[in-house]
Motif scaffolding. Structure first.
Motif: not given
Length: 465
Positions: A192-201
């Protein structure tokens, strides 16, 4: 055979619709209707389109079509695209106790097989019930919330539930099913690293899990073995993924299996965002009807929320008040409450780019503060939210949602699901086609060919591309 995965496989292999109460069967039909509507609503989404192009470039394949897509791909490819379509709007259902979104990953993985093999609605329904129930139970084994260790529970658990469902649909024996689940452990992932920057992964996770389940079952069907003690063993999944080794409740996997149905605790979403935010939208919309929303007149918008949600939907404040992308907004308490108060509506069109940059919404988001709600924290089976508007002159307006629609204490009626389906497919497929498909899903046991049921959607596939 041996181990918990085999115990679950034996139950799954022998399960028929006759073994389930009508309440469970009816609930599964409605959940399928729900997720099909979500997938149709997101068919033209840019992330779904990109996933479709990437699948064609990287893997190609032929034999089956994703939902609302005129081009053929492989079964795993269709599962991937379906999974992305089910998740990209954050409109998929949620098992309240575990924060898992069960139906999307199960339907995404099984639909292409039901299409390709000309299977009946009854067979498909059985596989969805099996996969959903097991998936919910997997999430109940550990008291550790997967988000807290940086993992997406729908993804890391979803590959297992989908593997059981796919193997069931393919009518594989229990040993082969257990082998597939053992192999699936090596395909379990979801940062859930994309929670931090809103990226699409993160929006791809359901697709990854669905496709991986298809592959794991295909490998087992060709004789590839998998570890028998994949869940509870020395190097089992839980011990490996949750390094602190708390007291795992492995009994949750088998206690009352076939008698107590955790899938009945899966709740639909009325709004396209993290389920935690549902009651706050309802509360904000109710407050908007009571007063004029003017940021200059408001001192504070106070939201009482369970502390375990602080890290995922409330903090850090800078990110949550100014989400970078549409998906980023869907996990922001501040933006979500502000958009509801400013616009007075929430549907599949929410979190648009213009809403993220709207000065009124941004000004309201700056007023939103979060405080601990001990009532919600004390009972994780509830979906509770409280919003209080504090005005400069000292007046306060408060609205509390004790139990959101869809939870066990406030069940969603069939009409709720029907209304949501119609709203989601509106403008995407013709009304007559929508009504026909809805009628077929609501009588799924009588459908002779699932592939034929959804084939009519190909007529509108070109218009969504």
């Amino acid at each position: 055979m041996g181990g918990l995965s085999a115990h679950l496989a034996e139950w799954a292999e022998g399960f028929t619709l006759d073994d389930a109460p009508q309440e469970v069967v009816a609930d599964a039909r409605l959940r399928i209707l729900d997720i099909m509507g979500v997938m149709i609503a997101s068919a033209a989404h840019e992330t779904v389109a990109a996933a479709r192009r990437a699948q064609a470039e990287a893997d190609g394949g032929r034999g089956v079509r994703p939902l609302l897509d005129g081009d053929e791909t492989s079964i795993a490819g269709a599962a991937f695209i379906n999974g992305v379509a089910s998740a990209v709007l954050e409109f998929d259902d949620t098992h309240i106790a575990t924060n898992i979104h069960p139906t999307g990953v199960i339907v995404a993985a099984t639909l292409p097989i039901a299409q390709a093999c000309g299977l009946t609605g009854r067979q498909w329904l059985e596989s969805v019930i099996v996969g959903s129930e097991i998936l919910c139970r997997l999430g109940l084994v550990s008291p550790v919330r997967m988000h807290e260790v940086g993992l997406h529970p729908t993804s890391v658990y979803g590959v297992f539930g989908a593997a059981y469902a796919v193997a069931k649909l393919r009518q594989l024996d229990a040993q082969t099913m257990a082998d597939a689940v053992g192999t699936a452990a090596s395909l379990s992932a979801g940062s859930i690293a994309s929670f931090e920057d809103g990226t699409a992964t993160k929006t791809l996770h359901v697709g990854f899990a669905a496709a991986s389940a298809v592959r794991a079952v295909a490998l087992a069907a060709e004789g590839i073995s998998g570890p028998a003690r994949v869940f509870e063993g020395k190097f089992g999944w839980y011990g490996s993924y949750i390094q602190s080794r708390p007291d795992f409740r492995f009994a949750a996997l088998t206690d009352g299996l076939g008698e107590h149905w955790h899938s009945l605790d899966i709740a639909t979403k009325l709004y396209p965002c993290a389920y935690t935010l549902m009651p706050f939208i309802t509360a904000a919309l109710a407050l908007r009807k009571q007063c004029v929303i003017d940021p200059a007149e408001i001192r504070e918008i106070r939201c009482a929320i369970m502390p375990r949600s602080f890290r995922t939907v409330c903090e850090p404040l800078e990110e949550k008040r100014r989400p970078l992308t549409s998906w980023h907004g869907r996990i922001s308490l501040q933006h979500t409450v502000a958009e509801a108060l400013a616009l007075g509506r929430f549907d599949k069109n929410s979190y648009a780019e213009e809403s993220l940059r709207n000065p009124l919404i941004n000004a309201l988001a700056d007023k939103v503060v979060h405080v601990a709600d001990p009532i919600a924290a004390g009972d994780l089976s509830r979906s509770r939210g409280e919003v209080t508007i504090v005005f400069n002159d000292g007046r306060e307006l408060c609205h509390t949602v004790e139990d959101m629609i869809g939870t066990a204490r406030n069940p969603a009626t069939e009409a709720v699901y029907v209304d949501k389906f119609r709203a989601n497919v509106d403008g995407v497929i013709p009304v007559g086609m929508a009504e026909d498909i809805m009628g077929s899903i609501l009588a799924l046991e009588r459908v002779d060919d699932v592939g034929g049921m959804v084939a009519r959607l190909r007529r509108v596939a070109a218009s969504t591309r």
